[in-house]
Design a protein around this motif. Structure first.
Motif, mmCIF file in Angstrom:
data_model
loop_
_atom_site.group_PDB
_atom_site.id
_atom_site.type_symbol
_atom_site.label_atom_id
_atom_site.label_comp_id
_atom_site.label_asym_id
_atom_site.label_seq_id
_atom_site.Cartn_x
_atom_site.Cartn_y
_atom_site.Cartn_z
ATOM 1 N N SER A 176 -1.195 1.524 1.730
ATOM 2 C CA SER A 176 -0.132 2.520 1.575
ATOM 3 C C SER A 176 -0.580 3.892 2.061
ATOM 4 C CB SER A 176 0.303 2.588 0.112
ATOM 5 O OG SER A 176 1.314 3.550 -0.039
ATOM 6 N N VAL A 219 -0.558 3.823 5.842
ATOM 7 C CA VAL A 219 0.815 3.840 6.356
ATOM 8 C C VAL A 219 1.375 5.257 6.300
ATOM 9 C CG1 VAL A 219 3.188 3.094 5.834
ATOM 10 C CG2 VAL A 219 1.335 1.409 5.933
ATOM 11 N N ALA A 239 4.199 0.625 8.650
ATOM 12 C CA ALA A 239 4.134 -0.507 7.715
ATOM 13 C C ALA A 239 4.083 -1.828 8.476
ATOM 14 C CB ALA A 239 5.330 -0.485 6.765
ATOM 15 N N GLN A 264 8.034 -2.151 -0.094
ATOM 16 C CA GLN A 264 6.746 -1.527 0.198
ATOM 17 C C GLN A 264 6.863 -0.008 0.301
ATOM 18 O OE1 GLN A 264 4.602 -3.066 3.589
ATOM 19 N NE2 GLN A 264 3.293 -1.273 3.696
ATOM 20 N N LEU A 265 7.931 0.462 0.952
ATOM 21 C CA LEU A 265 8.082 1.889 1.202
ATOM 22 C C LEU A 265 8.897 2.599 0.118
ATOM 23 C CD1 LEU A 265 8.761 1.692 5.044
ATOM 24 C CD2 LEU A 265 6.586 2.236 3.903
#
Length: 171
Positions: free
Chosen positions: A20, A23, A45, A62-63
């Motif tokens: 993370s 990213v 990502a 994820q984001l």
């Protein structure tokens, strides 16, 4: 001897927090370079994912963003040839994929833009006259883009050779 994974390490030795962090860091640099923020996050990502492909739901999770945000980002990334869409077999869900040659494709796409700009700049030089101050600036811009276009072609040829040497033909 069996070793336990380190705290925070995911399957395959990936630390989700480190991923993370990468990213977000890389996305911030892409934003500084002019890319839209959400597109930069989605691209980073996808680039960092093991499969190089994720669904909208996976990206959203994820984001921590909405499906609409992912959709807009993917639309932009598709237009600039940095990701492609593909259907999951037997499903209506789409996966978004980044390819190993995404930078090559993005730069090659820019080459087409340079060609179009060159055509328009030629008209500008003709319209203003090369002796006028504006015409000289446009002529210099045109000369720069023509130079860049020639160098880009040679650079991409050299990159294909280097890529094959370094990563093999099937990369």
């Amino acid at each position: 001897m069996t070793t336990e994974p380190e705290p925070g390490a995911a399957e395959g030795g990936r630390d989700p927090e480190a991923v993370s962090s990468f990213v977000e860091s890389f996305a911030a640099q892409l934003v500084e370079a002019g890319m839209q923020r959400m597109a930069a996050r989605v691209f980073a990502a996808l680039l960092a994912s093991d499969a190089g492909a994720l669904t909208s739901a996976e990206l959203g999770e994820q984001l921590q963003v909405s499906p609409a945000a992912v959709s807009g980002a993917v639309r932009y990334l598709s237009q600039v040839h940095m990701v492609s869409r593909e259907r999951e077999p037997g499903s209506r869900r789409e996966r978004y994929r980044v390819h190993s040659d995404q930078w090559y494709e993005a730069i090659t796409n820019r080459d087409a833009v340079l060609k179009r700009w060159g055509q328009t700049l030629r008209v500008g030089v003709d319209s203003l006259g090369v002796e006028s101050p504006g015409g000289r600036r446009i002529a210099e811009t045109l000369a720069f883009f023509e130079y860049l276009e020639g160098e880009l072609t040679q650079l991409m040829d050299r990159w294909r050779e280097e890529r094959a040497r370094t990563f093999g033909q099937g990369s």
